[in-house]
Design an enzyme around this catalytic site. Structure first.
Site, mmCIF file in Angstrom:
data_model
loop_
_atom_site.group_PDB
_atom_site.id
_atom_site.type_symbol
_atom_site.label_atom_id
_atom_site.label_comp_id
_atom_site.label_asym_id
_atom_site.label_seq_id
_atom_site.Cartn_x
_atom_site.Cartn_y
_atom_site.Cartn_z
ATOM 1 N N TYR A 1 38.243 46.398 41.184
ATOM 2 C CA TYR A 1 37.929 47.319 42.473
ATOM 3 C C TYR A 1 36.356 47.984 42.044
ATOM 4 C CZ TYR A 1 38.339 49.916 46.778
ATOM 5 O OH TYR A 1 38.266 50.343 47.940
ATOM 6 N N TYR B 1 29.828 41.656 48.758
ATOM 7 C CA TYR B 1 30.534 40.744 49.418
ATOM 8 C C TYR B 1 31.021 41.723 50.848
ATOM 9 C CZ TYR B 1 35.413 39.215 50.718
ATOM 10 O OH TYR B 1 36.605 38.804 51.027
#
Lengths: 141, 380
Positions: free
Chosen positions: B279, B327
């Site tokens: 993450y 992204y």
């Protein structure tokens, strides 16, 4: 000239933190301390988060500490902070042990002027008639 | 504890139909689209679903919206790591017989929401942090990064953050679904404006609209479905604080616990990992997590990521989808790590495919570096 309303977030005290905020209003910084494990802690709560004892009391802090870390906020998180930016968010390691969130004021918002570990001392900012925020500034030499 | 390694598999996963800037879709719509697509990917239908998991919303809302009446329901909401943790919870529930087909859904409109959810003034963070402007994760994580710089050196930390920003963008340039696909140079990184020193704009994740879903089922059921099962070899979860000011150690995330536990359950070592999905709410999150997971020692992260080692062509690929940095990142990004891990393990990633990708470690972080969930995934 009319006084501008304070538009940044205002803490809503809980029953167990009324004392903390009352003392802040009197320009004093008070901490919760556990009389079982003998450690002070922040934030204030009735039951000790270390040993879970109910045997806790209040102590007055000296207001002295060292800068644990900081950041210089350039992009205001909400519109209410726009006039303040750039401003310094910080955590202070108090002489009594606990670490508390705060702002570092009376300092250039420039990483060259602020050092982790520097000595700081509490100052009080009355934001409303009811609420005063403990903030910190570089300690007088 | 029962040995549940390889007892369940991920059999379907997908994003919602459009991700990025999607101004006219609701968050729940992203949940439903992603669920639809993930069930298609698995070769299952809504009627097969008997376990429902989500975070942010309650499953009351997602179940109602999708017309599902689950026998097992779990709205564990501990930030962006929640959806990784849901995989472990699904594993437990399936093995205990509470459900057989677990559907984990996510949907958020971080960029376009018409009605952002206000924070709860009863939380200690509202009382003691918000009044000082500890609002939003860039500010919280920036304070952790400052402490890291103090302990391990500002210049080498800065270089590490730049390496991570640039390498992650290189992966995004290979992902057609990524929002940011223009090349980023080191100068672009260093020249980007300050958000909260020490964070530049390019240290911070995107804010997007997106949804994703994951379908988990028993080993037995998985074998008869459309695609090869992606096995859950190991999983662990936990947290050590709420607001950043009560984080015990600003340079050590809870991945120090969940990484080793998940690896031990999986029976694999760090050198077996072909792909790390970590993450990346901020460049610093990747740096601190690589150390927490034990891929390198504390303070060694800057050496570990030096020389674009985590970029395409490097020997330690990280965040091959382009990450939260480049992204997508709608708010709680964790589930998108799983989407990419599954696609990589299945060999579906085209230009960005990691060769011979058999074993993945995924680590989600939630809140103000508060919670982590780690899973180890593999394909036969």
């Amino acid at each position: 000239m009319t006084e501008q309303a304070y538009s940044k977030p205002i803490p809503v005290p809980q029953g167990e933190s009324d004392y903390y905020w009352e003392k802040a209003k009197a320009h004093e910084l008070w901490l919760r301390k556990c009389d079982n494990c003998n450690q002070a802690y922040f934030y204030p709560r009735d039951i000790c988060p270390m040993c879970f004892s109910r045997n806790t009391s209040w102590i007055q802090a000296s207001g002295k500490g060292t800068l644990h870390t900081f950041a210089i906020v350039h992009r205001a998180p909400t519109p209410a902070f726009r006039d303040d930016a750039p401003f310094v968010v910080a955590m202070v390691d108090l002489e009594e042990g606990p670490r508390m969130p705060t702002n570092l004021i009376d300092v250039e918002p420039d990483p060259a002027a602020i050092k982790v570990g520097m000595a700081v001392e509490v100052v009080f900012e009355d934001i409303t008639d009811e609420i005063t925020l403990p903030k910190f500034k570089p300690a007088a030499v | 504890m029962a040995d549940l390694s390889k007892s369940v598999a991920i059999v379907g996963t997908a994003e919602s139909d459009e991700i990025g800037l999607v101004p006219n879709k609701s968050a729940l719509q992203h949940h439903a689209e992603a669920a639809h697509n993930a069930l298609d990917d698995a070769g299952l239908t809504k009627d097969d679903v008997d376990g429902l998991f989500t975070a942010g919303f309650s499953t009351l809302a997602t179940a109602d919206y999708m017309g599902i009446q689950p026998k097992f329901t779990d709205s564990t909401s501990i930030g962006g790591s929640s959806f990784i943790v849901h995989i472990a919870h699904a594993m437990a529930a399936i093995n205990a017989g509470y459900c057989e087909v677990a559907l984990i859904t996510h949907g958020q409109t971080g960029r376009s929401s018409r009605a952002p959810m206000p924070p709860d003034p009863n939380l200690p963070t509202l009382q003691y942090e918000f009044p000082y402007g500890f609002i939003g994760q860039p500010i919280n994580y920036a304070m952790a990064a400052t402490r890291y710089m103090h302990e391990y050196g500002e210049d080498r930390t800065r270089q590490a953050l730049a390496e991570i920003a640039v390498s992650t963008r290189k992966w995004a340039m290979l992902n057609p679904k990524a929002m940011m696909r223009d090349e980023m140079t080191f100068d672009d990184y260093h020249d980007s404006r300050w958000i909260a020193w020490p964070f530049h704009l390019l240290d911070c994740c995107l804010v997007t609209d997106a949804g994703a879903a994951v379908v988990v089922t028993s080993a037995e059921r998985a074998k008869s479905l459309k695609k090869k099962p992606v096995w859950v070899l190991g999983a662990a979860e936990g947290h050590d604080h709420l607001g950043i000011s009560t984080m015990p150690d600003l340079t050590s995330t809870y991945s120090r616990e969940t990484g080793p536990k998940a690896l031990a359950m999986a029976g694999v070592t760090r050198s077996d990992i072909d792909l790390a999905m970590i993450y990346d709410s901020f460049t610093y999150t990747t740096l601190a997590t690589l150390e927490g997971l034990g891929f390198c020692g504390r303070g060694e992260g800057p050496d570990f990521v030096a020389g674009q080692r985590t970029a395409p062509g490097g020997d330690f690929p990280v965040n091959t989808n382009g990450g939260g940095l480049s992204y997508t990142h709608p708010g709680m990004y964790g589930i998108f790590l799983i989407v990419e891990a599954v696609r990589q393990l299945r060999g579906e990633c085209g230009d960005r495919q990691v060769p011979d990708c058999k074993i993945n470690l995924t680590n989600g972080t939630g809140g103000a570096l508060s919670s982590t969930g780690t899973v180890v995934l593999a394909i036969d």
